[in-house]
Design an enzyme around this catalytic site. Structure first.
Site, PDB file in Angstrom:
ATOM      1  N   SER A 214      40.703  10.934  52.808  1.00  0.00           N
ATOM      2  CA  SER A 214      40.091   9.787  52.156  1.00  0.00           C
ATOM      3  C   SER A 214      40.247   8.506  52.963  1.00  0.00           C
ATOM      4  O   SER A 214      39.504   7.561  52.764  1.00  0.00           O
ATOM      5  CB  SER A 214      40.663   9.598  50.756  1.00  0.00           C
ATOM      6  OG  SER A 214      41.877   8.921  50.818  1.00  0.00           O
TER       7      SER A 214
ATOM      8  N   LYS B  84      45.089   4.281  49.262  1.00  0.00           N
ATOM      9  CA  LYS B  84      43.784   3.605  49.246  1.00  0.00           C
ATOM     10  C   LYS B  84      43.937   2.200  49.808  1.00  0.00           C
ATOM     11  O   LYS B  84      45.040   1.672  49.928  1.00  0.00           O
ATOM     12  CB  LYS B  84      43.242   3.504  47.815  1.00  0.00           C
ATOM     13  CG  LYS B  84      42.992   4.829  47.132  1.00  0.00           C
ATOM     14  CD  LYS B  84      41.655   5.421  47.495  1.00  0.00           C
ATOM     15  CE  LYS B  84      41.465   6.765  46.842  1.00  0.00           C
ATOM     16  NZ  LYS B  84      41.558   7.881  47.751  1.00  0.00           N
TER      17      LYS B  84
END
Lengths: 174, 252
Positions: free
Chosen positions: A42, A90
């Site tokens: 990610s 993230k």
């Protein structure tokens, strides 16, 4: 008695001292500094550019005692809002009060971030992030990833990445 | 000299042992069990507003093994330095009616200045948005046309849709059904009129749950008291039970 054996006695004492320090190490790992490996794609290409080997990162948890220290473009470790047993990594793309121009899976095309929430996105466009589950409470933040430590050829700061999502900045660009 | 050395090492021993013990105690309170003060009116009558101390089991951290009806301690999503005690009233997949009594037309503050005139009421519903809203909407349409390079042909329909959503949010946000998403739960206080809970901040991620309250002590009670049924009670100890009753209506 077997305790008369001086070697055994001293080794038991040593083991006791070793065990007594374990809580201290755990507390340092939990609240001060920690090291963690990254799996998944990610955050490509900033982290794990090649899926054949994992990146190891240095995580600073102390600096987030004051949650106002979180800034846009920081890379954070958070407890996943959809699966609390997982920890995800993230990048912050908006803090409280920002208006965000959202991306595909999100239902509306704008989102105002509530108090003490963050807009988090992965650098990889296919990552599951705030565009899926919305703004994330800062209560779920675990720490800030500050350095890449393991593939030594990439030792150092985590590269910049992602897009600009704040409406105010997008307007300024034109 | 030896004396100084030994007293130094004794001092260091005290410091490091208290460090080690303190860390152990902290981890114990974080991962296994905590005895902590609660305050606030949101959980009366289950927990008193003042002087109640709760026994919290941390095995249930992050929502493991929790059921509907359990009383939990969680971090407040809008203020991460505050902790709240609430009861779980919805788990992932449950459909929740938020609270029709809170945001309904009948007791909404916007509706109080009406004079009870039905004509005015209809008028207000049609207009819905105020001047500020219209300005914002026009700005927004302009912005979309600029950035997406797409023309909004039917501006009136677009405006109507936005207005509908705005009106729904304004008047009807509490009279709505919500499906609790994966990994979240619905928390409400037992004292619904005095509780700030999921009805205002929506489903709470289970990662914010810190533990389950299994019992409580009230310190204003006497240290030892004999109950009506001849049982010894220390500081008003009581178990906090899961009082949820599943009402299953069989279709015949």
């Amino acid at each position: 008695m077997f305790l008369r054996n001086p070697y055994l006695k001293s080794s038991i004492k040593g083991a006791g001292i070793f065990i007594s320090w374990i809580p201290v190490v755990l507390v340092i790992d939990k609240y001060f500094y920690s090291v963690s490996s990254v799996s998944g794609s990610s955050m490509q290409p900033a982290l794990n550019p090649f899926l054949t080997r994992k990146d190891w990162i240095f995580v600073n948890k102390l600096s987030l005692n004051d949650l106002n220290n979180i800034k846009v473009d920081d890379v954070l470790l958070i407890r996943s809002p959809t699966n609390p047993s997982k920890i995800v990594i993230k990048r912050v793309k908006g803090v409280q009060g920002d208006v965000i121009r959202t991306r595909y899976p999100y239902l509306r095309n704008r989102c105002t971030i509530p108090k003490n929430h963050l807009w988090l996105e992965g650098d990889n466009i296919r990552s599951i992030d705030s565009n899926t589950y919305g703004p994330v409470s800062t209560g779920l933040v675990i720490g800030r990833a500050e350095k890449i430590i393991y593939p030594f050829d990439r030792f150092g700061d985590i590269p910049q990445g992602g897009r600009e999502a704040r409406l105010s900045k997008l307007r300024a660009i034109g | 000299m030896t004396n100084l050395n030994s007293s130094f090492s004794v001092g260091m021993g005290i410091i490091t042992w208290s460090l080690r013990f303190g860390c152990f105690l902290h981890l114990f309170m974080d991962e296994i069990y905590e005895f902590t003060e609660t305050s606030g009116e949101s959980m009366t009558p289950t927990l008193q507003p003042n002087g109640d101390y709760a026994h919290v089991l941390k095995r249930y951290k992050y929502g493991k093994d929790l059921k509907v009806g359990d009383v939990i301690v969680a971090v407040k999503p809008t203020e991460p330095h505050h902790r709240v005690c609430k009861r779980i009233t919805g788990l992932p997949g449950d459909m929740i009616l938020i609270d029709p009594s809170m945001g309904s037309d009948l007791n909404s503050f916007d509706k109080i200045g009406y004079n009870g005139n039905d004509k005015d009421k209809d008028k207000d519903k049609k207009i819905g948005g105020d001047k500020e809203f219209d300005e914002k909407l026009n700005e927004y349409i302009e912005y979309i046309e600029k950035t997406d390079k797409q023309d909004i042909q039917d501006k009136e329909t677009f405006k109507k849709l936005e207005l509908k959503e705005y009106n729904e949010n304004k008047y009807n946000s509490m009279n709505r059904y919500i499906i609790v998403p994966e990994g979240h739960c619905w928390l409400t206080g037992d004292n619904l009129s005095q509780s700030l809970d999921s009805r205002s901040y929506r489903p709470v991620p289970m990662g914010l749950i810190k533990g389950k309250i299994i019992a409580a002590n009230l310190i204003f009670e006497p240290f030892i008291k004999i109950d009506e049924d001849d049982k010894l009670n220390v500081y008003g100890f009581r178990w906090i039970k899961n009082n949820f009753e599943d009402e299953i209506y069989s279709i015949e």
